[in-house]
Enzyme design. Structure first.
Site, PDB file in Angstrom:
ATOM      1  N   GLN A  72      26.438  62.898  31.425  1.00  0.00           N
ATOM      2  CA  GLN A  72      25.051  62.717  31.830  1.00  0.00           C
ATOM      3  C   GLN A  72      24.849  62.815  33.337  1.00  0.00           C
ATOM      4  O   GLN A  72      23.763  62.557  33.840  1.00  0.00           O
ATOM      5  CB  GLN A  72      24.502  61.391  31.300  1.00  0.00           C
ATOM      6  CG  GLN A  72      25.151  60.141  31.841  1.00  0.00           C
ATOM      7  CD  GLN A  72      24.783  58.911  31.011  1.00  0.00           C
ATOM      8  OE1 GLN A  72      25.243  58.738  29.883  1.00  0.00           O
ATOM      9  NE2 GLN A  72      23.932  58.059  31.572  1.00  0.00           N
ATOM     10  N   HIS A  76      20.967  43.864  32.154  1.00  0.00           N
ATOM     11  CA  HIS A  76      21.964  44.061  31.102  1.00  0.00           C
ATOM     12  C   HIS A  76      22.201  42.778  30.326  1.00  0.00           C
ATOM     13  O   HIS A  76      22.313  42.792  29.090  1.00  0.00           O
ATOM     14  CB  HIS A  76      23.299  44.518  31.707  1.00  0.00           C
ATOM     15  CG  HIS A  76      23.257  45.843  32.393  1.00  0.00           C
ATOM     16  ND1 HIS A  76      23.373  45.967  33.764  1.00  0.00           N
ATOM     17  CD2 HIS A  76      23.123  47.104  31.918  1.00  0.00           C
ATOM     18  CE1 HIS A  76      23.320  47.242  34.091  1.00  0.00           C
ATOM     19  NE2 HIS A  76      23.161  47.956  32.992  1.00  0.00           N
ATOM     20  N   GLY A 129      17.504  49.103  27.125  1.00  0.00           N
ATOM     21  CA  GLY A 129      16.493  48.608  28.039  1.00  0.00           C
ATOM     22  C   GLY A 129      15.304  49.543  28.127  1.00  0.00           C
ATOM     23  O   GLY A 129      15.442  50.765  28.072  1.00  0.00           O
ATOM     24  N   MET A 151      26.843  51.274  31.535  1.00  0.00           N
ATOM     25  CA  MET A 151      27.791  51.984  32.402  1.00  0.00           C
ATOM     26  C   MET A 151      28.408  51.014  33.408  1.00  0.00           C
ATOM     27  O   MET A 151      28.914  51.413  34.458  1.00  0.00           O
ATOM     28  CB  MET A 151      27.105  53.144  33.113  1.00  0.00           C
ATOM     29  CG  MET A 151      26.637  54.234  32.160  1.00  0.00           C
ATOM     30  SD  MET A 151      26.530  55.875  32.914  1.00  0.00           S
ATOM     31  CE  MET A 151      25.370  55.583  34.232  1.00  0.00           C
ATOM     32  N   GLY A 152      28.373  49.721  33.084  1.00  0.00           N
ATOM     33  CA  GLY A 152      28.946  48.731  33.985  1.00  0.00           C
ATOM     34  C   GLY A 152      28.017  48.415  35.142  1.00  0.00           C
ATOM     35  O   GLY A 152      26.812  48.656  35.077  1.00  0.00           O
ATOM     36  N   ALA A 153      28.595  47.850  36.228  1.00  0.00           N
ATOM     37  CA  ALA A 153      27.798  47.376  37.363  1.00  0.00           C
ATOM     38  C   ALA A 153      26.666  46.500  36.842  1.00  0.00           C
ATOM     39  O   ALA A 153      25.497  46.701  37.172  1.00  0.00           O
ATOM     40  CB  ALA A 153      27.275  48.546  38.193  1.00  0.00           C
ATOM     41  N   LEU A 154      27.022  45.541  36.022  1.00  0.00           N
ATOM     42  CA  LEU A 154      26.041  44.782  35.262  1.00  0.00           C
ATOM     43  C   LEU A 154      25.183  43.886  36.143  1.00  0.00           C
ATOM     44  O   LEU A 154      25.618  43.398  37.183  1.00  0.00           O
ATOM     45  CB  LEU A 154      26.748  43.929  34.201  1.00  0.00           C
ATOM     46  CG  LEU A 154      27.621  44.697  33.196  1.00  0.00           C
ATOM     47  CD1 LEU A 154      28.176  43.744  32.149  1.00  0.00           C
ATOM     48  CD2 LEU A 154      26.849  45.827  32.532  1.00  0.00           C
ATOM     49  N   ARG A 207      21.706  50.843  40.699  1.00  0.00           N
ATOM     50  CA  ARG A 207      21.563  51.640  41.915  1.00  0.00           C
ATOM     51  C   ARG A 207      20.850  50.879  43.038  1.00  0.00           C
ATOM     52  O   ARG A 207      20.843  51.338  44.182  1.00  0.00           O
ATOM     53  CB  ARG A 207      20.819  52.940  41.602  1.00  0.00           C
ATOM     54  CG  ARG A 207      21.662  53.939  40.816  1.00  0.00           C
ATOM     55  CD  ARG A 207      20.945  55.267  40.641  1.00  0.00           C
ATOM     56  NE  ARG A 207      21.833  56.293  40.133  1.00  0.00           N
ATOM     57  CZ  ARG A 207      22.040  56.551  38.851  1.00  0.00           C
ATOM     58  NH1 ARG A 207      21.398  55.831  37.952  1.00  0.00           N
ATOM     59  NH2 ARG A 207      22.873  57.505  38.454  1.00  0.00           N
TER      60      ARG A 207
END
Length: 292
Positions: free
Chosen positions: A75, A51, A166, A44-47, A206
């Site tokens: 989700q 990742h 993951g 979902m990005g924000a790697l 997060r």
């Protein structure tokens, strides 16, 4: 000496993705003794480094790699952080272009929601079944159904031989494996170990929400996973370690079915914890020996 990097092909639409995959399909396998393989890593990005460890493993397993970057609205519940979720595609592509990661012939598929769901929210969805009714399924109703629906769609769109996920999202990984088995999806699912920061916290997009004091309190999740003893002793010790957080759940389960193990269980089980620190909900897990 300057380290060379390369920029992967960026696709936003289904047609752009199809054209990029056709280019990949025309390339030979690295070894003549086996057929050509494509791997997909869904994000979902924000790697972060977690990742990138998935992408590095995909690079080892396959001739070509597709990384999807899509914040899936299915989700997220109405009370969750869909709008707040961090998005920075330029940064993500730059990270993926690092040494040993994506090549120009590899693909980053970064669609908008209307590309993935052209008719709006899908009428037909995948049900996670019993594995979606516990733990994350209780805390986030419908979450795993939304995950499996988008995973299946992205598997159809990217046509991989290998899909990597993951281990931090252990319940998600188990649900994907069960979906692939139950629905005869022709892909091999690989789990990749959790990547942790130097202080032990599991890497998560997060984590960026955590302030200094909150970061200190968040370390309780990884400490909770060090609990030992019988099943009941492990559960109690894990809860004690989480006393500075708002505990969502502590669970000791069968790694495949996610059913709680009984008090007299002896053997390997999966210890999962979920807690909120400040306004940030975090999860973590580890395999533990019970009753040793």
């Amino acid at each position: 000496m300057t380290t060379q990097t390369s920029t992967p092909t960026l696709a936003h639409t289904r047609d752009e993705l199809a054209a990029a995959l056709a280019e990949q399909d025309g390339r030979p396998a690295r070894g003549s003794s086996r057929p050509y393989r494509r791997a997909v890593v869904m994000t979902m990005g924000a790697l972060h480094a977690g990742h990138l460890s998935l992408v590095a493993r995909a690079r080892e397993l396959a001739d070509a790699v597709v990384v999807t970057i899509f914040v899936n609205p299915l989700q997220f519940s109405p009370s969750e952080d869909l709008a707040r979720y961090p998005r920075d595609l330029d940064r993500d592509v730059a990270l993926l272009s690092g040494p040993g990661l994506l090549r120009p012939e590899d693909v980053v598929f970064a669609p908008d929601p209307q590309v993935v769901y052209p008719d709006g929210d899908p009428v037909v969805r995948v049900s996670a079944g019993a594995i979606g009714d516990v733990l994350e399924g209780v805390s986030r109703p419908g979450h795993l159904d939304g995950v499996l629906t988008v995973v299946l769609k992205l598997l159809h769109l990217t046509r991989p031989d290998v899909a990597l996920f993951g281990a931090k999202d252990a319940q998600q990984l188990a649900a994907v494996r069960r979906m692939v088995r139950d629905l005869d999806v022709p892909v091999a699912v690989h789990g990749v170990p959790i990547v942790r920061d130097d202080d032990g916290i599991a890497l998560s997009s997060r984590n960026a929400y955590l302030g200094g004091e909150e970061r200190r309190r968040a370390l309780a999740l990884s400490r909770a996973l060090r609990a030992t003893g019988t099943a009941d002793q492990i559960r109690a010790a894990a809860r004690q370690a989480l006393q500075e957080t708002d505990v969502d759940y502590v669970a000791l389960v069968d790694p495949e079915t996610f059913a709680e193990v009984p008090a007299d269980f002896v053997g390997e089980a999966l210890l999962l914890v979920a807690a909120t620190v400040g306004t940030t909900r975090l999860i973590d897990n580890a395999l533990v020996e019970v009753g040793a």
